[in-house]
Structure formats: C-alpha cells, structure tokens
Scaffold this active site. Structure first.
Site, PDB file in Angstrom:
ATOM      1  CG  HIS A 142      44.603  44.923  37.483  1.00  0.00           C
ATOM      2  ND1 HIS A 142      43.790  45.053  36.390  1.00  0.00           N
ATOM      3  CD2 HIS A 142      45.707  45.673  37.226  1.00  0.00           C
ATOM      4  CE1 HIS A 142      44.378  45.855  35.499  1.00  0.00           C
ATOM      5  NE2 HIS A 142      45.533  46.243  35.999  1.00  0.00           N
TER       6      HIS A 142
ATOM      7  N   GLY B 212      47.747  41.410  38.738  1.00  0.00           N
ATOM      8  CA  GLY B 212      48.288  42.675  38.243  1.00  0.00           C
ATOM      9  C   GLY B 212      48.771  43.606  39.331  1.00  0.00           C
TER      10      GLY B 212
ATOM     11  CG  ASP C   8      45.832  52.019  35.396  1.00  0.00           C
ATOM     12  OD1 ASP C   8      46.382  52.257  36.477  1.00  0.00           O
ATOM     13  OD2 ASP C   8      46.284  51.219  34.549  1.00  0.00           O
TER      14      ASP C   8
ATOM     15  CG  HIS D 188      47.340  48.113  32.676  1.00  0.00           C
ATOM     16  ND1 HIS D 188      48.234  49.015  33.165  1.00  0.00           N
ATOM     17  CD2 HIS D 188      48.064  47.201  31.969  1.00  0.00           C
ATOM     18  CE1 HIS D 188      49.460  48.671  32.778  1.00  0.00           C
ATOM     19  NE2 HIS D 188      49.393  47.572  32.045  1.00  0.00           N
TER      20      HIS D 188
ATOM     21  CG  ASP E 229      49.293  52.938  33.774  1.00  0.00           C
ATOM     22  OD1 ASP E 229      48.341  53.722  33.611  1.00  0.00           O
ATOM     23  OD2 ASP E 229      49.146  51.750  34.123  1.00  0.00           O
TER      24      ASP E 229
ATOM     25  CE1 TYR F 130      52.946  49.707  37.953  1.00  0.00           C
ATOM     26  CE2 TYR F 130      51.927  50.287  35.872  1.00  0.00           C
ATOM     27  CZ  TYR F 130      51.845  49.743  37.123  1.00  0.00           C
ATOM     28  OH  TYR F 130      50.649  49.238  37.568  1.00  0.00           O
TER      29      TYR F 130
END
Lengths: 391, 215
Positions: free
Chosen positions: A134, A142, A170, A172, A259, A303
């Site tokens: 990010h 991020g 990922d 995201h 994640d 996470y």
C-alpha cells in the site's frame, strides 16, 4: 521436483512495529520460521541475511521529501501536522522511533531476495518480511511505509532489464504497486482481492487496466465478500494462466498476504488453508514454465498471526523446495512452545477441518458473480485471442 | 455543492446560422453530446443534442446521395426555449431537472449570458465524490433509530479515534421506517477499534459482517 531456494530472514524484522495493539505484527515471521524449522524443512544453509536498502534505491519508488519526512519521524522530529501530509502519524501508520531503519530493512530484504534469484544463486527466494503493497510514492498507507515491492521491481527493471509480472493475492487490493507501474508496459500487475465496495483501499476494480503504454498491463479480480476456496482458486488460477501466457514475463514477483482466510479479523473472505497450498503451486509451475524458475515471493497482510499466517506462509516455502504441501499434524514442539503465548487455541493440523465456518447462504450467487468478474478482467486478452488470431 | 464548482466553463457553441454539418463535425471531434446555440451577446437561444443532429442527417444506407440536408442552418432543428441554471444553484437541483425533464445537459447562465455547462457525466462524477469512493477507505454501515440528533451522536464515536471520515450518507432502512442506515467511509485499513466503540456505545453495525454470518 526439487529446487534451490533461499529464505531471507533477520530477527530485526520485528523492529517494524507500530504499537503493541496494532494488527500488523512481524512476530508472524518468527512464528513461521520456527514452524518450518520444527518441520525439518528449513536449514541454516537456506538462510539469506538481508541488507538495508540505500537511499538511492528507496528513491526509485519514493520521493525525496517523503524519505526525509520518514527520517525525521524516525527520530521523533516530525510534528503531527507535518506527518499528515505523508500519511504518517495516523491510526493505521503511527510514527515510531527507528521507523526509517526498520522500513529500510524490509525493502533491503526484498532486494536481497531479488539479487539471490537474478544472480543465479537460487531459483526462488522468499522474503516474508516484505510485501508492503500500500505504500505510495510520497505517502504511507495501510500499515505500509516503504513499498518494497515497488522499489524491488524498479530495481529489477534498472539492473536486470527483465519484464516483471507482479502477482498480489492479499485480500486487499495491491494499489501502491499497481499505481507505481500503471503506465509501464514492462511491468504487468495482477491483483486478486476482496471487492473494494466496503474494504480498504476501495480500489482494484476490473476497469483499472493501466494508462498510456501501460494500458492492458494491469489486471484486477475484485471478488465478492464471503468467497470460498473453490471459487477463489478457480478464478485465480484461470486468470493467472491467461495473464502469464499473454505477458510472457522474465521473472515473477508474488505478494502473499495471508488475510483471505475466514479467521482473518480485517477482511470478509471465507477461504481456508487450501488456497495457501495452491496459490504458490501455480506460481511455482508458471515460473518454471516461463521464467526459467525465477520467482521471488514476498509476505504481505495477515492479521491472525497465530492460527493462520504461520501455516499459510510455511506452505510457500515447502512448495519452493519440493512442490508438495505439508499435511497432517503440526509439529508438537512448535505447538507446545507457542500455545503458552497465544491468546487463542492453536490449530493441530496443516489443513482446516471441514465445517470450520458457518455455511455461506449465497454461495451460488457469489460464485456466479466471481465468474463474471473473471470474464471482465480478462476481456482484453480474450478479445485479442478471439479477433486477432482469426486472420 | 454549487453548480459553479461542478460546471465546465470551456463550452463549445454554435450560432443559429451555422450548418448542421458543422454541428456534426464538432460533436464528433470533441466527443460531446450537446451544443448550446448562442447569439452575438452569448445569450443562449437554443440547444441541439447529438440525437437531434443524427435525426436530421441522411441515413447511412443512402450512400452516394448528396447530403443537402446537412447544409440547413442549425436553428431549423434546435430546441428552444432552453432550460438553464445559475452558477449559484445547487447541483442537487440540476439532478432533479435531469430526472424530471428527461434531459442530460443544462447550460449555465449569469445575467442570461452563457458561462458554463453541466452534463449527466459531471453529475455522476459529483456522485462519486459525494460517496467518497475516490479515496482510500473502508465502509461501515450503522443502523440507527430515525430521530433528531442521532447523527452527531454516532459521529462522536468516530471522532474518538484518529481516523478521518471521507464521506457520510444516510439511507432509509427499508424493512422498518423507524430506522435509518448511516454509511460512513473512513480512511483506515483497520476499522475494528471504531466498530468496537460503536458496538459498546449500543449501535448495531450492519457491515462489516464476519464471514459465515447470515448475509
């Protein structure tokens, strides 16, 4: 298949630490390394000690003023107001002492991985300390301060002049890397992620295809919330095979955020360990088929650092070595040591047992939606095949 | 938001005596769909859309015939009187005009003189800005009782954390008019602490939902 691979590691990775209760926690790299050692898959001879990136190398993807701001923040000399302009000092990326050095090491570790592969010492290299996708040219975001992926790819372009395929799995969107190469036809970016309708950063729509000469070299697969293994793997694998065949890269760089798992607290996908076995397998196969094996894998998000990340990331390394994922029980000594520290019960097996999460009520609809997104994402390639090859 | 903040000021216009052919060329060259027709003082006396011009053009099936129709002056096909707006009008009013009159463009005039133009596309861009999806953000949806004073109570919870709100929207909660949904986009990758704060303040958070929950 048995390959030569390098594992970039330094216990200083944990110096990249925002706050004790911050979700980004590099302890996960230590947990993964020990899990691999206890599984007899990682030996000292595999280890590569990372170097620090130089200022000039950081400047390949970051502006000088931003680098100066981070250095000031690193010494506690940047005011809160000054930091705002650069995205530092926010809830996501707070300032911390030594943040410049800690971030510089993560970028350097990616450069070490790149050199190890491109100078031919190993076929594949894994740097779980990196993958901070990010980070922007002049803005932290991020949880990412410097974008090691973007710096690394600029470095590959400059030093080795290879065509690079960047694959981001990922949950995201890999926005920082995408925007860094948006107009570059020699770097193709492909990101599969949970749709940005609700999830940070909100971008990564199928119509983000690149600009100017780079048009047609950015691919995005924004999949729906609650997507499960079958649909995830189907669209990921179908897309990646098409993209590789179309782009014909010289080297593959993968970002392996962990994640997308149903236990991850920040996202809303419903995958299990199955995807983390298959994702690196496909990259591995394609790297050998198209790039003479040249494959650099980075870490990324993730996470749930106890139950998800160590298992998911260990599989990348195992695939690099012999293309066969771990199965069965996790090593007992690892469980024994870390259960004491973990606030949640650790899993006993490499796989997630069936029925680990509640059934998804709209499964069929989600699968159908993802299938449509796949088609839209590959539209340019499919059109080219359909119309150009018919002459 | 005011019309003057959204409007384009670089407007391509024609005079009444210009030909349909000129209009056709301009629409094509500039990738636009509307041309205001003005007099010498730049007062708007009519407007033509790409459809008006196409309707007045020969069919693509009649190749070879001399396109005499295209030599006609634009005033023969223009629409008038023209609905115009003022720079100090609200963009929301423009949206109502588009919807009610089924048009997709209005010229903007000050003292009857043309100063700008707003099209459907400008309106959609404004909508994107209003929803806040153009900046990095996470979306949170909170179900609240439909009563005065509820919005500041909810936003107070957001204020506690150092997260920036990029947009706030309020929708009716369809199953029950006693409730509304507040949609907030916040510039953070980790909305969890804010969600926890909302929950402990007694609000029902509709999104994000954890995987496996009923959707």
């Amino acid at each position: 298949m048995s390959c030569h691979a390098g594992f970039v590691f330094s216990d200083k990775f944990t110096t990249y630490r925002f706050r004790d209760d911050h979700p980004f926690n590099q302890m996960r790299v230590i947990l993964t390394k020990e899990l691999l050692e206890n599984s007899q898959a990682l030996l000292d001879t595999h280890l590569i000690s990372p170097r620090y990136a130089t200022e000039d190398e950081l400047a390949l993807a970051h502006s000088k003023t931003y680098l100066q701001a981070v250095q000031k923040a690193s010494k506690g000399m940047l005011s809160e107001e000054e930091g705002m302009e650069f995205g530092i000092g926010t809830e996501d990326t707070p300032m911390f002492e030594g943040m410049h050095e800690a971030s510089k090491l993560l970028v350097g570790s990616t450069l070490s991985a790149i050199d190890a592969v491109l100078e031919g010492h190993v076929q594949h290299a894994l740097n779980l300390g990196g993958g901070l996708h990010h980070g922007f040219e002049r803005k932290a975001s991020g949880f990412c301060i410097y974008n090691d992926g973007a710096v690394g790819i600029k470095y590959i372009r400059k030093k080795y002049d290879y065509k690079v395929l960047y694959v981001d799995t990922d949950a995201h969107h890999g926005d920082g890397v995408q925007w860094a190469f948006y107009d570059d036809p020699n770097v193709c970016t492909f990101s599969i992620h949970e749709t940005g309708r609700y999830l940070f950063p909100g971008t990564g729509n199928v119509n983000e295809r690149g600009l100017k000469e780079g048009y047609g070299y950015s691919f995005n697969l924004p999949i729906d919330a609650f997507t499960e293994d079958g649909s995830f793997l189907h669209v990921y694998e179908s897309a990646l095979r098409e993209v590789v065949e179309f782009f014909k890269p010289d080297v593959i760089v993968t970002q392996n955020g962990a994640d997308a798992h149903f236990l991850d607290p920040l996202t809303h996908l419903s995958s299990t360990m199955k995807i983390y076995e298959r994702i690196p397998q496909v990259a591995h196969e394609l790297a050998h088929k198209y790039c003479d094996g040249r494959w650099i894998a980075l870490g990324g998000g993730g996470y749930d650092i106890w139950r998800v990340v160590p298992r998911a990331w260990s599989q990348i390394w195992k695939i690099m070595l012999d293309d066969t994922p771990f199965e069965g029980n996790l090593p007992e000594n690892w469980l024994e040591k870390w259960q004491k520290e973990s606030p949640v019960p650790l899993p006993e097996y490499w796989h997630d047992p069936d029925g680990s999460y509640k059934p998804i009520p709209r499964r069929k609809e989600i699968e159908e939606k993802n299938e449509k997104i796949l088609e839209k994402s590959l539209q340019l390639i499919l059109n080219q095949k359909r119309f150009n090859n018919s002459f | 938001m005011l019309v003057e903040e959204v409007m384009k000021t670089d407007v391509i216009t024609l005079t009444a005596k210009d030909t349909i052919e000129t209009a056709l060329k301009l629409l094509h060259e500039h990738h636009i769909r509307h041309l205001p027709i003005v007099d010498e003082e730049k007062r708007v006396i009519g407007i033509v859309s790409d459809r008006d011009v196409r309707d007045a053009s020969p069919s693509i099936f009649e190749k070879g015939t001399s396109p005499e129709e295209l030599k006609n002056p634009i005033e023969s096909i223009m629409t008038y009187p023209v609905t115009t707006v003022h720079p100090l009008d609200f963009v929301e009013e423009v949206a109502s005009i588009f919807y009610e009159q089924e048009i997709a463009c209005v010229p903007v005039t000050r003292n009857d003189i043309l100063v700008g133009i707003i099209t459907e596309k400008d309106m959609l861009y404004t909508l994107i800005q209003l929803t806040g999806t153009h900046v990095q953000s996470s979306q949170i949806e909170v179900k609240v009782i439909n009563k005065p004073g509820i919005l500041p109570q909810v936003t107070q919870v957001f204020g506690k954390r150092k997260v920036n709100i990029s947009s706030v929207l309020i929708y009716p909660y369809k199953p029950d008019p006693k409730y509304k949904i507040i949609v907030v986009r916040i510039q953070t990758m980790n909305p969890l602490p804010t969600i926890e704060d909302l929950k402990s303040a007694g609000y029902e958070v509709l999104w994000p939902k954890m995987p496996g929950m009923q959707s």
